[in-house]
Design a protein around this motif. Structure first.
Motif, PDB file in Angstrom:
ATOM      1  N   ARG A   1       0.821  -1.208   0.000  1.00  0.00           N
ATOM      2  CA  ARG A   1       0.000   0.000   0.000  1.00  0.00           C
ATOM      3  C   ARG A   1       0.856   1.259   0.000  1.00  0.00           C
ATOM      4  O   ARG A   1       0.464   2.287  -0.530  1.00  0.00           O
ATOM      5  CB  ARG A   1      -0.944   0.003   1.210  1.00  0.00           C
TER       6      ARG A   1
ATOM      7  N   ARG B   1       1.736   1.622  -3.732  1.00  0.00           N
ATOM      8  CA  ARG B   1       0.575   1.992  -4.541  1.00  0.00           C
ATOM      9  C   ARG B   1       0.254   3.475  -4.382  1.00  0.00           C
ATOM     10  O   ARG B   1       0.120   3.973  -3.268  1.00  0.00           O
ATOM     11  CB  ARG B   1      -0.662   1.255  -4.048  1.00  0.00           C
ATOM     12  N   GLY B   2       0.107   4.154  -5.480  1.00  0.00           N
ATOM     13  CA  GLY B   2      -0.291   5.558  -5.401  1.00  0.00           C
ATOM     14  C   GLY B   2       0.846   6.482  -5.041  1.00  0.00           C
ATOM     15  O   GLY B   2       0.719   7.691  -5.151  1.00  0.00           O
TER      16      GLY B   2
ATOM     17  N   ASP C   1     -10.591  16.837  -3.542  1.00  0.00           N
ATOM     18  CA  ASP C   1     -10.503  15.807  -2.509  1.00  0.00           C
ATOM     19  C   ASP C   1      -9.748  14.584  -3.015  1.00  0.00           C
ATOM     20  O   ASP C   1      -8.878  14.043  -2.349  1.00  0.00           O
ATOM     21  CB  ASP C   1     -11.931  15.348  -2.152  1.00  0.00           C
ATOM     22  N   GLN C   2     -10.122  14.164  -4.219  1.00  0.00           N
ATOM     23  CA  GLN C   2      -9.576  12.924  -4.749  1.00  0.00           C
ATOM     24  C   GLN C   2      -8.149  13.086  -5.246  1.00  0.00           C
ATOM     25  O   GLN C   2      -7.333  12.182  -5.107  1.00  0.00           O
ATOM     26  CB  GLN C   2     -10.471  12.395  -5.864  1.00  0.00           C
ATOM     27  N   VAL C   3      -7.851  14.260  -5.824  1.00  0.00           N
ATOM     28  CA  VAL C   3      -6.498  14.459  -6.340  1.00  0.00           C
ATOM     29  C   VAL C   3      -5.522  14.649  -5.175  1.00  0.00           C
ATOM     30  O   VAL C   3      -4.375  14.197  -5.228  1.00  0.00           O
ATOM     31  CB  VAL C   3      -6.453  15.654  -7.312  1.00  0.00           C
TER      32      VAL C   3
ATOM     33  N   GLU D   1      -5.827  13.366  -2.210  1.00  0.00           N
ATOM     34  CA  GLU D   1      -5.829  12.235  -1.282  1.00  0.00           C
ATOM     35  C   GLU D   1      -4.523  11.423  -1.248  1.00  0.00           C
ATOM     36  O   GLU D   1      -4.026  11.123  -0.154  1.00  0.00           O
ATOM     37  CB  GLU D   1      -7.014  11.322  -1.596  1.00  0.00           C
ATOM     38  N   PRO D   2      -3.935  11.096  -2.407  1.00  0.00           N
ATOM     39  CA  PRO D   2      -2.689  10.318  -2.335  1.00  0.00           C
ATOM     40  C   PRO D   2      -1.583  11.030  -1.535  1.00  0.00           C
ATOM     41  O   PRO D   2      -0.834  10.365  -0.813  1.00  0.00           O
ATOM     42  CB  PRO D   2      -2.286  10.164  -3.810  1.00  0.00           C
TER      43      PRO D   2
ATOM     44  N   ILE E   1      -2.292  10.692   2.172  1.00  0.00           N
ATOM     45  CA  ILE E   1      -2.100   9.328   2.668  1.00  0.00           C
ATOM     46  C   ILE E   1      -0.610   9.005   2.812  1.00  0.00           C
ATOM     47  O   ILE E   1      -0.184   8.387   3.779  1.00  0.00           O
ATOM     48  CB  ILE E   1      -2.740   8.324   1.671  1.00  0.00           C
ATOM     49  N   HIS E   2       0.178   9.444   1.805  1.00  0.00           N
ATOM     50  CA  HIS E   2       1.550   8.957   1.746  1.00  0.00           C
ATOM     51  C   HIS E   2       2.579   9.918   2.341  1.00  0.00           C
ATOM     52  O   HIS E   2       3.722   9.537   2.531  1.00  0.00           O
ATOM     53  CB  HIS E   2       1.931   8.658   0.291  1.00  0.00           C
TER      54      HIS E   2
ATOM     55  N   MET F   1      -4.200  12.963 -10.503  1.00  0.00           N
ATOM     56  CA  MET F   1      -4.277  12.182  -9.280  1.00  0.00           C
ATOM     57  C   MET F   1      -3.159  11.145  -9.225  1.00  0.00           C
ATOM     58  O   MET F   1      -2.593  10.865  -8.171  1.00  0.00           O
ATOM     59  CB  MET F   1      -5.641  11.484  -9.249  1.00  0.00           C
TER      60      MET F   1
ATOM     61  N   ALA G   1      -5.947   1.549  -5.537  1.00  0.00           N
ATOM     62  CA  ALA G   1      -4.723   1.810  -6.295  1.00  0.00           C
ATOM     63  C   ALA G   1      -3.964   3.011  -5.752  1.00  0.00           C
ATOM     64  O   ALA G   1      -2.771   3.171  -5.996  1.00  0.00           O
ATOM     65  CB  ALA G   1      -5.060   2.041  -7.773  1.00  0.00           C
ATOM     66  N   LYS G   2      -4.669   3.877  -5.011  1.00  0.00           N
ATOM     67  CA  LYS G   2      -3.986   5.016  -4.400  1.00  0.00           C
ATOM     68  C   LYS G   2      -3.215   4.591  -3.157  1.00  0.00           C
ATOM     69  O   LYS G   2      -2.496   5.408  -2.569  1.00  0.00           O
ATOM     70  CB  LYS G   2      -5.007   6.066  -3.970  1.00  0.00           C
ATOM     71  N   GLY G   3      -3.427   3.378  -2.714  1.00  0.00           N
ATOM     72  CA  GLY G   3      -2.736   2.901  -1.525  1.00  0.00           C
ATOM     73  C   GLY G   3      -3.475   3.180  -0.232  1.00  0.00           C
ATOM     74  O   GLY G   3      -2.871   3.193   0.844  1.00  0.00           O
TER      75      GLY G   3
ATOM     76  N   ARG H   1     -10.230   3.299   5.342  1.00  0.00           N
ATOM     77  CA  ARG H   1     -10.491   4.583   4.689  1.00  0.00           C
ATOM     78  C   ARG H   1     -11.268   4.399   3.390  1.00  0.00           C
ATOM     79  O   ARG H   1     -12.113   5.223   3.051  1.00  0.00           O
ATOM     80  CB  ARG H   1      -9.166   5.302   4.417  1.00  0.00           C
TER      81      ARG H   1
END
Lengths: 587, 307
Positions: free
Chosen positions: A85, A88-89, A111-113, A115-116, A119-120, A167, B209-211, B216
């Motif tokens: 994980r 990924r992304g 929000d979606q763009v 998000e990665p 998260i990371h 994204m 795929a975003k991890g 979540r």
């Protein structure tokens, strides 16, 4: 060592019906800053390969049976989920085919763009959003600050795909897996996205695996190409050398069966002309090149020459559409605001001659489908007139319109959706005959159905089957047979090969051609694919925003487009021919 | 948004008038009148009563007079069996039913949604099978079985609650569980199917795929869409819950509204029956509107400005 290396990957699907070897011993590699095109038809395993790399397949039914995927020295297939994980992304991102269904409709684009990143990386929300907006600008979303808080349904298809790409790239990944990223888009948008991908590769040094069914697109974008067929890699190498000198029979077939602007054949060669497959008992497949390929091609070419029309006297006009208007109103209601009028078709003139094909091209939403439906009176025109064989169709009273419906039929884009899943083929084909009182009794109608099936390359043994038991190409043949059941003289083909693989597409196009010659049919051939329209049509009309931009003979219009819009469309088509490839690499 | 609400409000009035018309004529179609069965009252008295309640007027005068009173004074008439104003009777019993219904709904959401989500995320696991089995039981077993079982175990064997009555806040619990059971079960099943559909969408794969970690993916990407079927159901279900249940009220001796529906029918009490039916209709209209507004908030593709 390569950035990403796939060795002997095997992904099988185990279902009750048996085991499908979706990916069977696939090996290839990707270097930093390189674009590798993976090409093959649907079911060849190209998407499954991509999904296997990131472990995105639902398991079961999928199971990775063997192989090694190394990314930057780490093995991905056995990696524990939390570590995978983290990759990924972040270091390997993915862009999917359909940007509408692959973006979450309940969350804003921003929000979606963002998000990665959230998260990371350890960043604040503001910082992540700032970076997201910058990336959206970089991929060409205009007014990114203002539009970022829109929802996906408020974006056009091309903008959504850009958002998907933003994204994927927002975390500066090393590898981008792009699974048919332009397939759902119009050619002009596609051309821009392809340019964007190449620029991003140059600027950011990202390595791209570009999956597509379209050799033309691959030729535009890729450095190297991997050709897949039935789960196996049949050929890989530099893109130029494969186009110049394909060695595998499947690749030769694939190159030959797509119609291009330069296609001389009247009847397209198909992949089956080049190869035969033998299935062993364990499900593995051996491909054998046909020994008589050269002779087959020569035959096709000779046939094309003898059928060359002399073009001196034009056949008479069957259909004449004058100033056709179809307006839809939206909005309104009890207290609603005044109606907004959408002018789907706005003052269109068209002429189709008996026994010929009138091609209608344009981008999605330009109104071409509405024209087809208005001519068949499936939608009610707002104004204008349709003169069919001397009769003004719009003035025919409803109780007499049945006889015209018999003479005019339609073939839709999605053959699966347009066949009733609960009717057998026999029922589906007999129904129109019953409605129009064709054939004396059930036996005679049944005999006619059998004859029709044979005419489209199927047989009487298919009579009692249901639509789901057929392949996509066979289903479209069934739709052709159903349209022919009433022995019409005019058929609207509405994007009828758009959802097909090139090899199947070639078969259906050949069938339509053959039937046209045999039965003197007139087609209105609607498509967004300029190459296919060129192959099929005698005359072509180009449409934009509800209006006809240009109409003329196919040869002339493609050689000397008079309007800039036509020129733009033609320029945007991925040619996939040797000349343009050589120009790309040498120029 | 305001236009949407105004629009729906007008529609609601039309629905209520239609509802009134249908119940009015259905009641008129019943044989006899409120006083037919009263054996101990002299015929002259009955005649006087009929005159007082306006039952001797022509059907259309009665129809329009009641409608006029509802619109001009908000009056739902006088009960012929209890001789009280129907407004007052609803005013006394509705708060009771409301407290009971809200508690029942909160229990139903608090139990049903997590059960449904867990079943969907772990589809075909023991969690899924057991919670769906419980949901099936909740739908199948009637309140007059569940109520007494709760009374036996939680009031008599373990004296945690009173067997019946409506005097302390604790008395809400058992009837609320009984009342909310069916709703819990439906919410669990609707949430499960809604979540399953969303979890199979392409954008869930994008989220993976975003991890993103699974929690979540479920909470942020799937839950909003997955709840939509349950939300559409909760609106009307809530109206039904807060308008009382005759069975639950009888088992637990709760002075709620449900009794009026049955008693009014038994007593052929036209105004009480008409009044509670209209009130129930009003609740349904309001709750459906609330559910639609909530759907609009959850789903950006639904635009409330268009009808």
């Amino acid at each position: 060592m390569s950035l990403l290396e796939i060795q002997n990957l095997k992904t099988y699907f185990h279902t009750r019906a048996g085991t499908t070897r979706a990916v069977d011993d696939v090996s290839f590699s990707l270097e930093k800053g390189e674009i590798v095109g993976v090409v093959g038809e649907s079911g060849s395993g190209k998407s499954v390969t991509c999904h296997s790399i990131l472990g995105l397949l639902p398991q079961p039914p999928a199971k990775i049976e063997g192989g090694v995927v190394t990314f930057d020295g780490d093995e991905l297939l056995d990696m524990p989920p939390p570590l995978l994980r983290a990759i990924r992304g972040k270091r390997i991102s993915m862009v999917f085919q359909d940007p509408m269904s692959c973006l979450n409709p309940y969350l804003t684009i921003l929000d979606q763009v963002a998000e990665p990143i959230l998260i990371h990386e350890e960043v604040t929300k503001e910082e992540a959003e700032q970076r997201a907006i910058e990336m959206m600008k970089k991929v060409g979303i205009r007014d990114a600050e203002k539009r970022a808080r829109s929802y996906p349904h408020e974006f056009s298809g091309g903008m959504r795909q850009r958002a998907m790409i933003a994204m994927a790239l927002v975390t500066n990944p090393d590898v981008l897996l792009a699974d048919e990223p332009t397939t759902a888009l119009d050619v002009t948008v596609q051309a821009r996205i392809l340019r964007l991908l190449r620029d991003l590769r140059d600027d950011l040094g990202v390595g791209v695996i570009f999956v597509s069914h379209d050799l033309g697109v691959i030729a535009e974008v890729a450095d190297r190409v991997v050709v897949m067929y039935q789960g196996k890699v049949v050929e890989q190498g530099e893109v130029l050398s494969i186009f110049e000198n394909p060695s595998h029979p499947y690749v030769k077939g694939l190159l030959a069966c797509r119609p291009t602007f330069e296609t001389k054949f009247r009847i397209l060669p198909t992949v089956d002309d080049f190869l035969d497959t033998e299935e062993a008992e364990d499900g593995s497949i051996t491909i054998i090149e046909r020994p008589d390929v050269g002779k087959r091609l020569a035959d096709l070419e000779r046939e094309s020459e003898t059928n060359e029309a002399d073009g001196s006297d034009l056949p008479d006009v069957l259909l004449e559409v004058t100033d056709l208007k179809v307006h839809f109103s939206s909005g309104g209601g009890f207290f609603g605001k005044p109606h907004e009028v959408v002018k789907a078709v706005d003052g269109v003139n068209l002429t189709a001659r008996r026994g010929q094909t009138l091609g209608l091209v344009g981008e999605s939403g330009c109104g071409k489908t509405t024209i087809g439906r208005a001519i068949l009176r499936l939608v009610k025109p707002t104004g204008g007139s349709i003169l069919y064989d001397g009769t003004k169709l719009l003035e025919v009273p409803p109780n007499e319109s049945l006889s015209y419906r018999k003479r005019m039929q339609i073939i839709f884009q999605d053959p699966y959706a347009s066949l009733n899943p609960r009717l057998t083929i026999e029922q589906a084909l007999i129904e129109p005959m019953t409605v129009h009182g064709l054939g004396a009794d059930r036996h005679e109608r049944r005999d006619r159905v059998v004859a029709l099936l044979e005419e489209v390359g199927l047989s009487a043994s298919h009579l009692l089957r249901y639509p789901h038991e057929f392949s996509g190409g066979q289903r479209q043949r069934l739709c052709v047979a159903r349209a022919l059941a009433l022995e019409p003289e005019f058929i609207v083909c509405d994007e009828c090969v758009s959802a097909m693989d090139v090899s199947v597409q070639a078969q259906v196009l050949n069938l339509l051609r053959e039937l046209q010659e045999k039965r003197d049919l007139t087609y209105l051939f609607i498509s967004h694919d300029l190459s296919v329209v060129k192959f099929m049509s005698d005359e072509v009309a180009v449409m934009e925003a509800g209006q006809i931009v240009e109409q003329g003979s196919a040869e002339e219009l493609y050689r000397n487009p008079k309007k800039t819009y036509t020129q733009e469309l033609l320029d945007a088509v991925p040619r996939g021919d040797l000349e343009s490839l050589q120009a790309r690499f040498k120029g | 948004m305001l236009r949407f609400i105004a629009n729906r409000f007008l529609q609601g009035i039309i629905v209520l008038i239609a509802l009134y018309t249908i119940t009015f004529f259905l009641i008129k179609a019943m044989p006899g009148d409120p006083f037919t069965g009263e054996k101990n009252i002299a015929e002259e008295t009955k005649e006087l009563m009929r005159e007082k309640y306006g039952l001797n007027d022509s059907v259309f005068t009665q129809y329009f007079l009641y409608l006029k009173n509802v619109f001009t004074e908000g009056s739902l008439g006088i009960s012929t069996s209890k001789a009280h104003s129907v407004n007052e009777m609803i005013g006394q019993s509705f708060p009771v039913s409301c407290v009971l219904g809200i508690t029942a709904l909160l229990i139903a959401i608090a139990v049903g949604v997590p059960l449904g989500v867990a079943s969907a995320v772990r589809q075909n696991s023991w969690i899924d099978y057991s919670s769906m089995a419980w949901a099936m039981i909740g739908i199948c077993v009637p309140a007059f079985t569940v109520g007494p079982i709760l009374q036996i175990f939680l009031a008599m064997k373990l004296p945690l609650f009173n067997v019946a009555g409506w005097s302390s806040p604790r008395d809400v619990v058992l009837p609320a569980i009984t009342l909310g059971l069916v709703t819990t079960a439906y919410i669990a099943r609707l949430t499960r199917s809604g979540m399953l559909e969303i979890l199979s969408q392409d954008y869930i794969r994008t989220a993976h795929a975003k991890g993103l970690p699974i929690s979540r993916v479920v909470m942020k990407h799937a839950l909003r869409g997955g709840l939509l079927p349950a939300v559409a159901y909760i609106g009307p279900a809530f109206a039904a819950l807060i308008s009382g249940s005759f069975i639950v009220e009888t088992i637990f001796q709760v002075p709620g509204m449900g009794q009026h529906f049955v008693n009014a029918t038994k007593a052929r009490d036209p105004f009480l029956l008409q009044g509670v039916v209209l009130f129930f209709g009003l609740l349904i209209v309001i709750m459906n509107l609330a559910a639609d507004i909530l759907t609009g908030l959850l789903n950006p593709r639904v635009r409330l400005t268009q009808e």
